[in-house]
Design an enzyme around this catalytic site. Sequence first.
Site, PDB file in Angstrom:
ATOM      1  N   ASN A 317      68.567 -84.387   1.746  1.00 61.25           N
ATOM      2  CA  ASN A 317      67.987 -84.584   3.177  1.00 61.25           C
ATOM      3  C   ASN A 317      67.601 -85.963   2.888  1.00 61.25           C
ATOM      4  OD1 ASN A 317      65.985 -85.055   0.901  1.00 61.25           O
ATOM      5  ND2 ASN A 317      64.220 -84.791   2.640  1.00 61.25           N
ATOM      6  N   CYS A 319      65.589 -88.080   3.430  1.00 57.46           N
ATOM      7  CA  CYS A 319      65.307 -89.201   2.284  1.00 57.46           C
ATOM      8  C   CYS A 319      65.022 -88.894   0.829  1.00 57.46           C
ATOM      9  CB  CYS A 319      63.371 -88.798   2.237  1.00 57.46           C
ATOM     10  SG  CYS A 319      62.269 -89.978   3.870  1.00 57.46           S
ATOM     11  N   GLU A 321      64.934 -86.867  -1.669  1.00 48.78           N
ATOM     12  CA  GLU A 321      64.291 -85.307  -2.517  1.00 48.78           C
ATOM     13  C   GLU A 321      64.109 -83.965  -2.412  1.00 48.78           C
ATOM     14  OE1 GLU A 321      61.650 -85.305   0.933  1.00 48.78           O
ATOM     15  OE2 GLU A 321      62.843 -86.505   0.546  1.00 48.78           O
TER      16      GLU A 321
END
EC number: 1.17.4.1
Length: 630
Positions: A317, A319, A321
């Site tokens: 995604n 970020c 994570e």
Amino acid sequence: MITIDESRNNLFDALGLQRLKDSYMKEDESSPQERFAFIARQFCADDEPLAQRLYDYMSQHWLSPSSPQLSFGRTKQGLPIACFLPYLHDTARGLIDTWAEVSELSMIGGGIGLGVGIRQPDEKSVGIIPHLRTYDASCTAYKQGQTRRGSYAAYLDISHPEILSFLNTRRVGGDHNYKLLNLHNGVNVPDSFMKKIWILSTLAPFVKMDPCPTTETLFKKAVTTLKDSRYFGADDRWLGEVSFAALAEQLDVVNRWDLIDPHTGKVKETIKATELWERIILTRAETGEPYIHWIDTSNRALPQFQKNLGLSIRQSNLCSEVVLPTDETRTAVCCLASLNLDYFDKWCNNEQFYLDVATYLDNVLQYFIDHAPPTLKRAVHSARSERAIGIGALGFHSYLQSKMVDIESLPAYLINKKIFKTISSHLERVNLELGELRGEAPDCVGTGRRFSHMTAIAPNATSSIIMGNTSPSCEPFRANIYKQDTISGSFVTYNKHLKRLLEERIPDNQARERVWSSIKMHDGSVQHLNQLTVQEKKVFKTWPEINQLSLVMLAADRQKWIDQSQSTSLFFNPDERISYVHKIHLKAWLHGLKTLYYFRSRKILTVDKVHHTTTTADPKTENDCTFCEG
């Protein structure tokens, strides 16, 4: 009716309180306690005792909601989901549907992690860059509330024929028609590529050595180390036949990397793996990106019940994570919140706390399923099928400092394991308990599980400020003092544990202020101070001063108890040798990390942390993703 405790406002520092008021509270809310109570009521599913407990967790700073949850109710169209992972399928309908979906998601406040599965240019396709340029432009076309614009990341396989053009999209210079300056980028890297890099970096030095008993012994040991690794199997039997005499020719073969059209499966070009890897590392050093997603590591960890359904992970995604399965029918959904490790000792054995947090996120997920517009049918299908959530953490470095534990020490490694093993074991129990109470997710039928996934560690820099100025995510503090500008004024923020220590050590206010001024002049570092012991200086090391291998090993240790991934960023000095940077990246893969987030440097860090300007009225000043805050 929720009983509010206004005295809990004292847990905020000035910056955290102002940030919450500026960016998250509704106009008719006069106190942060009202904001927490509103969120608790919205997602308690009419369970008043649960609402009270959720309010207590948030107001005591044990639980940090993600940004979309924290700002929920400020706009009519907002949904409480942080981030979405659509897959760009290589058909006319796939291109059209994904564009419509992403546009809708941007308007409701979601960040985008786009998996790019389209072919290179041919008689029917223009290739990836023209398509990605439309997404790049739409980042600025949709404003989400008062605080930010849309934010996207695109992930491309490292074997795609356009990988070199893709890597250049954020670099300075070149044809502006091939620039994607608003679009973050990530690369899916399989084990087959990393094995080549490992073999070449391990054996290439022997090419320049003269044959002798010593070098040949070292060579055999190096080959044995490679052969015995869990990454090498039946397809790698040739390693047993590697000879010192013919090493150069054999490594030339290893260094070949095929670029393959995903539509036809044909090899379009063969390049050197080492040159491509070096391009990735240098581009990360220059731009902070691409994010790296070790896609085989992610897919190995995918639950067997989802593998049995033919599902696979194709991207991460915004970020890095979240790692969940996607395809032309599924857009993965990030439903996130974070536990504040600063208070770990207070909630670590509270079984009700874990159950309530998971129930809260299950309710958030159900709200999205019930209220999402028809355009988001793929995201609703994914959310309903797997009911994945991401319970993360913030305050790890702060917790260590509260115990006066050096983050590079053995006690830190032991605490790290204890924390995440504890959280994981409690959540496994909760998963089965909610599966029995509320029913299994469709993907999980036969397992007793309510959720396919339960844990993911987001970056949550803003949340850490709001939650009592703790350390973000599992990252170290970047400075022990910094100035931050907001639309409401400037704030000087201090490391609260260091502040407490200096107040005890230096009673005189003026003398103490001189020490803080000295720390500020040294970019937030305390390594020059005579007033601190050697151990205390180790405890309050800042991110640039910490061995990055230590951070990688901490991340690797906790990854065993995280079923998704972590937003793991690394810091390197601008003059760092590329061989060292390569070593750290290679170690991250070898030790089982699924993703790497940003590549930070001191040049960025000095501006970013000692004078951290984030004028929330101007979205261009916000360099870090806020969608996964939580």
